[in-house]
Design a protein around this motif. Structure first.
Motif: not given
Length: 264
Positions: A33-51, A162-167
């Motif tokens: 749909h975005l391609e056919i309609q020539n639309l622009r879309m931005i999605v922001l992914f924010e949050g704490r580390d390891a969220a 974080f502990e899982r990342r560490r080990t």
């Protein structure tokens, strides 16, 4: 017993991945749909580390047309970039018509990480809070579809990850110096999260909170939020596009919950 538990866990994970397939099909329809309609879309992914931002992005984009989307995860700005207009390096990554860009952290670095760790001056921080709503208003007014997601994880779950990342040798690369300080600076991040949501959520560019302690539910509901942002054709009539209210919370409701001491 451990082997049996491991097999059960793997089977549950496989079932959860299969459960995402219908929504991943819908994301392909959205892309078309975005391609056919020539639309622009931005999605922001924010949050704490390891969220859970990275995992959600991988599931969202897993089967998408690689020619029509980009994932942008910018590192620290260079000295030259620091001398430029703050938004300049982000604007350089913005989508063309028919394209979706997903930011794994965005210009909101200034509202959270940069402010907490002193990577920007107090004036730069306040200038950002004062100006970002106007920047986004123009972005949306001129036709860009903007979705702002904030992944909210509890302190206990962040510590476990974080502990899982560490080990885990396969995940140790994910653990950074900033990660090591995230738990100690939990309250600082909470205060900055509150100010960010309160100051930068607007009717044209609202925040959507995704409770991400349960990664599978967070990923499914992330897809629903993105799909609901666009009125694309040929939606599957047998799917329920309503996000789970236990997982997805409007930004203004999160502000009220934080003021009542319910969430951090």
């Amino acid at each position: 017993m451990d082997l049996e538990h491991s097999h059960e866990k793997a089977a549950r994970k496989l079932d959860a991945e299969h459960a995402l397939r219908p929504w991943q099909v819908e994301l392909l329809k959205l892309q078309q749909h975005l391609e056919i309609q020539n639309l622009r879309m931005i999605v922001l992914f924010e949050g704490r580390d390891a969220a859970g931002k990275g995992g959600a992005i991988r599931r969202v984009t897993r089967f998408m047309n690689e020619k029509r989307y980009r994932v942008v995860a910018l590192g620290r700005p260079t000295e030259e970039q620091r001398s430029q207009w703050y938004y300049q390096r982000y604007v350089a990554q913005f989508p063309a018509g028919g394209e979706m860009v997903l930011f794994d952290r965005s210009w909101y670095n200034r509202a959270m990480v940069e402010q907490v760790f002193g990577f920007c001056t107090p004036k730069e921080y306040m200038d950002f809070l004062d100006g970002v709503t106007g920047f986004e208003k123009d972005l949306v007014r001129t036709g860009t579809i903007l979705v702002k997601l904030y992944y909210s994880v509890t302190r206990e779950e962040q510590a476990r990850r974080f502990e899982r990342r560490r080990t885990d040798p396969l995940r140790q690369w994910k653990l950074s110096e900033i990660d090591m300080q995230a738990q100690d600076r939990w309250d600082d991040f909470t205060n900055r999260k509150y100010d960010m949501l309160r100051r930068t959520g607007t009717p044209m560019a609202p925040w959507t909170i995704v409770r991400s302690n349960d990664k599978q539910k967070a990923r499914l509901n992330t897809m629903k939020v993105i799909l609901n942002a666009v009125d694309y054709k040929h939606r599957a009539p047998d799917l329920d596009f309503t996000p789970d209210p236990r997982i997805v919370v409007p930004g203004d409701e999160e502000v009220a919950l934080m003021e009542g001491g319910t969430w951090s």
